[in-house]
Scaffold this motif. Structure first.
Motif, PDB file in Angstrom:
ATOM      1  N   PRO B  33       0.798  -1.232   0.000  1.00  0.00           N
ATOM      2  CA  PRO B  33       0.000   0.000   0.000  1.00  0.00           C
ATOM      3  C   PRO B  33       0.831   1.282   0.000  1.00  0.00           C
ATOM      4  CG  PRO B  33      -0.032  -1.012   2.177  1.00  0.00           C
ATOM      5  CD  PRO B  33       0.737  -1.952   1.277  1.00  0.00           C
ATOM      6  N   GLN B  34       1.793   1.388  -0.901  1.00  0.00           N
ATOM      7  CA  GLN B  34       2.493   2.648  -1.108  1.00  0.00           C
ATOM      8  C   GLN B  34       1.610   3.536  -1.997  1.00  0.00           C
ATOM      9  OE1 GLN B  34       6.998   2.285  -1.334  1.00  0.00           O
ATOM     10  NE2 GLN B  34       6.458   0.269  -2.111  1.00  0.00           N
ATOM     11  N   PRO B  35       1.674   4.867  -1.777  1.00  0.00           N
ATOM     12  CA  PRO B  35       0.715   5.759  -2.454  1.00  0.00           C
ATOM     13  C   PRO B  35       0.639   5.558  -3.969  1.00  0.00           C
ATOM     14  CG  PRO B  35       2.003   6.986  -0.837  1.00  0.00           C
ATOM     15  CD  PRO B  35       2.587   5.602  -0.871  1.00  0.00           C
ATOM     16  N   PHE B  36       1.781   5.311  -4.624  1.00  0.00           N
ATOM     17  CA  PHE B  36       1.747   5.199  -6.090  1.00  0.00           C
ATOM     18  C   PHE B  36       1.176   3.867  -6.591  1.00  0.00           C
ATOM     19  CE2 PHE B  36       6.097   5.243  -4.317  1.00  0.00           C
ATOM     20  CZ  PHE B  36       6.443   3.892  -4.429  1.00  0.00           C
ATOM     21  N   HIS B  37       0.820   2.960  -5.640  1.00  0.00           N
ATOM     22  CA  HIS B  37       0.138   1.711  -6.023  1.00  0.00           C
ATOM     23  C   HIS B  37      -1.347   1.715  -5.655  1.00  0.00           C
ATOM     24  CE1 HIS B  37       4.033   0.107  -6.850  1.00  0.00           C
ATOM     25  NE2 HIS B  37       4.373  -0.189  -5.625  1.00  0.00           N
ATOM     26  N   VAL B  38      -1.765   2.617  -4.755  1.00  0.00           N
ATOM     27  CA  VAL B  38      -3.131   2.508  -4.219  1.00  0.00           C
ATOM     28  C   VAL B  38      -3.953   3.802  -4.294  1.00  0.00           C
ATOM     29  CG1 VAL B  38      -2.546   0.640  -2.626  1.00  0.00           C
ATOM     30  CG2 VAL B  38      -2.381   3.018  -1.836  1.00  0.00           C
ATOM     31  N   ASP B  39      -3.337   4.899  -4.702  1.00  0.00           N
ATOM     32  CA  ASP B  39      -4.028   6.194  -4.637  1.00  0.00           C
ATOM     33  C   ASP B  39      -3.754   6.941  -5.943  1.00  0.00           C
ATOM     34  OD1 ASP B  39      -4.626   8.913  -4.237  1.00  0.00           O
ATOM     35  OD2 ASP B  39      -4.087   8.847  -2.113  1.00  0.00           O
ATOM     36  N   GLU B  40      -4.774   7.005  -6.816  1.00  0.00           N
ATOM     37  CA  GLU B  40      -4.569   7.587  -8.160  1.00  0.00           C
ATOM     38  C   GLU B  40      -4.081   9.022  -8.099  1.00  0.00           C
ATOM     39  OE1 GLU B  40      -7.119   6.473 -11.631  1.00  0.00           O
ATOM     40  OE2 GLU B  40      -8.493   5.958 -10.011  1.00  0.00           O
ATOM     41  N   GLU B  41      -4.655   9.804  -7.162  1.00  0.00           N
ATOM     42  CA  GLU B  41      -4.313  11.220  -7.074  1.00  0.00           C
ATOM     43  C   GLU B  41      -2.866  11.381  -6.579  1.00  0.00           C
ATOM     44  OE1 GLU B  41      -5.784  13.633  -8.360  1.00  0.00           O
ATOM     45  OE2 GLU B  41      -4.233  14.992  -7.586  1.00  0.00           O
ATOM     46  N   ALA B  42      -2.515  10.636  -5.532  1.00  0.00           N
ATOM     47  CA  ALA B  42      -1.140  10.699  -5.019  1.00  0.00           C
ATOM     48  C   ALA B  42      -0.158  10.189  -6.069  1.00  0.00           C
ATOM     49  CB  ALA B  42      -1.023   9.882  -3.732  1.00  0.00           C
ATOM     50  N   ALA B  43      -0.572   9.173  -6.833  1.00  0.00           N
ATOM     51  CA  ALA B  43       0.297   8.617  -7.873  1.00  0.00           C
ATOM     52  C   ALA B  43       0.576   9.648  -8.965  1.00  0.00           C
ATOM     53  CB  ALA B  43      -0.339   7.355  -8.471  1.00  0.00           C
ATOM     54  N   ARG B  44      -0.442  10.450  -9.289  1.00  0.00           N
ATOM     55  CA  ARG B  44      -0.258  11.492 -10.307  1.00  0.00           C
ATOM     56  C   ARG B  44       0.803  12.498  -9.877  1.00  0.00           C
ATOM     57  NH1 ARG B  44      -5.434  10.962 -12.481  1.00  0.00           N
ATOM     58  NH2 ARG B  44      -6.430  11.693 -10.579  1.00  0.00           N
ATOM     59  N   ARG B  45       0.825  12.808  -8.580  1.00  0.00           N
ATOM     60  CA  ARG B  45       1.793  13.781  -8.064  1.00  0.00           C
ATOM     61  C   ARG B  45       3.161  13.149  -7.800  1.00  0.00           C
ATOM     62  NH1 ARG B  45      -2.541  14.691  -4.425  1.00  0.00           N
ATOM     63  NH2 ARG B  45      -1.237  13.758  -2.822  1.00  0.00           N
ATOM     64  N   SER B  46       3.268  11.810  -7.873  1.00  0.00           N
ATOM     65  CA  SER B  46       4.536  11.119  -7.602  1.00  0.00           C
ATOM     66  C   SER B  46       5.450  11.207  -8.817  1.00  0.00           C
ATOM     67  CB  SER B  46       4.272   9.649  -7.265  1.00  0.00           C
ATOM     68  OG  SER B  46       4.075   8.907  -8.462  1.00  0.00           O
ATOM     69  N   PRO B  47       6.728  10.825  -8.669  1.00  0.00           N
ATOM     70  CA  PRO B  47       7.634  10.852  -9.823  1.00  0.00           C
ATOM     71  C   PRO B  47       7.166   9.949 -10.969  1.00  0.00           C
ATOM     72  CG  PRO B  47       8.862  10.548  -7.774  1.00  0.00           C
ATOM     73  CD  PRO B  47       7.410  10.429  -7.429  1.00  0.00           C
ATOM     74  N   PHE B  48       6.259   8.998 -10.679  1.00  0.00           N
ATOM     75  CA  PHE B  48       5.792   8.091 -11.729  1.00  0.00           C
ATOM     76  C   PHE B  48       4.674   8.716 -12.575  1.00  0.00           C
ATOM     77  CE2 PHE B  48       7.310   5.367  -8.182  1.00  0.00           C
ATOM     78  CZ  PHE B  48       8.420   4.846  -8.820  1.00  0.00           C
ATOM     79  N   GLY B  49       4.063   9.800 -12.100  1.00  0.00           N
ATOM     80  CA  GLY B  49       3.060  10.517 -12.877  1.00  0.00           C
ATOM     81  C   GLY B  49       1.740   9.783 -13.030  1.00  0.00           C
ATOM     82  N   GLY B  50       1.541   8.720 -12.283  1.00  0.00           N
ATOM     83  CA  GLY B  50       0.296   7.952 -12.364  1.00  0.00           C
ATOM     84  C   GLY B  50       0.469   6.614 -11.681  1.00  0.00           C
ATOM     85  N   LEU B  51      -0.635   5.916 -11.560  1.00  0.00           N
ATOM     86  CA  LEU B  51      -0.674   4.624 -10.884  1.00  0.00           C
ATOM     87  C   LEU B  51       0.262   3.611 -11.556  1.00  0.00           C
ATOM     88  CD1 LEU B  51      -2.609   3.925  -8.507  1.00  0.00           C
ATOM     89  CD2 LEU B  51      -4.105   2.872 -10.209  1.00  0.00           C
ATOM     90  N   ILE B  52       1.058   2.898 -10.768  1.00  0.00           N
ATOM     91  CA  ILE B  52       1.882   1.812 -11.316  1.00  0.00           C
ATOM     92  C   ILE B  52       1.675   0.555 -10.474  1.00  0.00           C
ATOM     93  CG2 ILE B  52       3.602   3.432 -12.227  1.00  0.00           C
ATOM     94  CD1 ILE B  52       5.453   2.510  -9.912  1.00  0.00           C
ATOM     95  N   ALA B  53       1.897  -0.590 -11.107  1.00  0.00           N
ATOM     96  CA  ALA B  53       1.716  -1.870 -10.405  1.00  0.00           C
ATOM     97  C   ALA B  53       2.862  -2.107  -9.432  1.00  0.00           C
ATOM     98  CB  ALA B  53       1.663  -3.020 -11.418  1.00  0.00           C
ATOM     99  N   SER B  54       2.546  -2.690  -8.280  1.00  0.00           N
ATOM    100  CA  SER B  54       3.596  -3.185  -7.383  1.00  0.00           C
ATOM    101  C   SER B  54       4.511  -4.127  -8.155  1.00  0.00           C
ATOM    102  CB  SER B  54       2.958  -3.960  -6.223  1.00  0.00           C
ATOM    103  OG  SER B  54       3.941  -4.704  -5.518  1.00  0.00           O
TER     104      SER B  54
END
Lengths: 147, 147
Positions: B33-54
């Motif tokens: 449950p890291q933000p970039f795997h479970v939270d679309e909005e947080a993932a958008r703001r992450s260095p990955f720019g969107g949701l990515i799979a664990s």
């Protein structure tokens, strides 16, 4: 947990997780449908003598314990990979698993001063104190102090 | 697939699997449950720019493709581990993944003549032909001819 918090030689223990038969079967059906992960009767006749968890299920449970240890606001930037993973003992229904985490290395990034690479050694143990899995995991982590 | 079927240098392609946003979120919530795997909005703001799979989800999907390739009646006795795993590119919702499998080594067991150890190199690619994950996996496999 940020880069500054990873000191080589330091060790921590995660919380624990108990794996159920239903979870082993569900994971096996979705990702690893080998007979000893998805079929109780076939598993009994296998060399394992009963249902065992997919190694990927065990590794995923390890990840959950690690994420819970690091906390939701960690500086984790994901992982470039795993250097060595060993499945040493079968994980069976009802097993209670914990992870001993030791920091092997913490290497500041040369190109990106806001982060570093940590190399961690995980030892996952069952309720009997037996090692069921070991792993050397790499992680990219932000510094708390980013200038 | 039995031990005799693993010839060093031989290569095969698995089928494919497409990963959905719902599966990425479900796996993340259960195991990573890291933000970039479970939270679309947080993932958008992450260095990955969107949701990515664990990465563990990606590895588990790789396992499913391998099990489907080997077939339900293979001689697999499970795996002692992984020698090296690298997550090279993010896996995103809608990605279609396939695995190129190459046999690196096939070593007969000295102590148990009915089996051997195989060392396999997996390259998982997305629909754009980009390598998203590589892995050197070990496997214990029964011989077809067991005396």
């Amino acid at each position: 947990m940020f880069f500054e918090d990873f000191q080589p030689g330091e060790a921590r223990e995660t919380g624990s997780v108990t794996v159920t038969k239903e979870e082993i079967l569900a994971f096996g059906r979705q990702f690893d449908p080998q007979p000893f992960h998805v079929d109780e009767e076939a598993a009994r006749r296998s060399p394992f003598g009963g249902l065992i968890a997919s190694g990927w299920h065990t590794a995923s449970l390890c990840m959950r314990l690690i994420v819970e240890l690091l906390g939701p606001d960690s500086g984790s930037l994901g992982s470039p990979g795993i250097d060595e993973l060993r499945w040493l003992k079968p994980v069976r229904p009802g097993d209670e698993l914990t992870v001993h985490v030791e920091v092997l290395e913490a290497i500041p990034s040369r190109s990106k001063p806001d982060r570093g690479l940590v190399k961690l050694h995980y030892t996952m143990r069952n309720q009997g104190g037996e090692d069921v899995m070991t792993m050397i995991a790499l992680g990219l982590v932000l510094r708390r102090e980013r200038s």
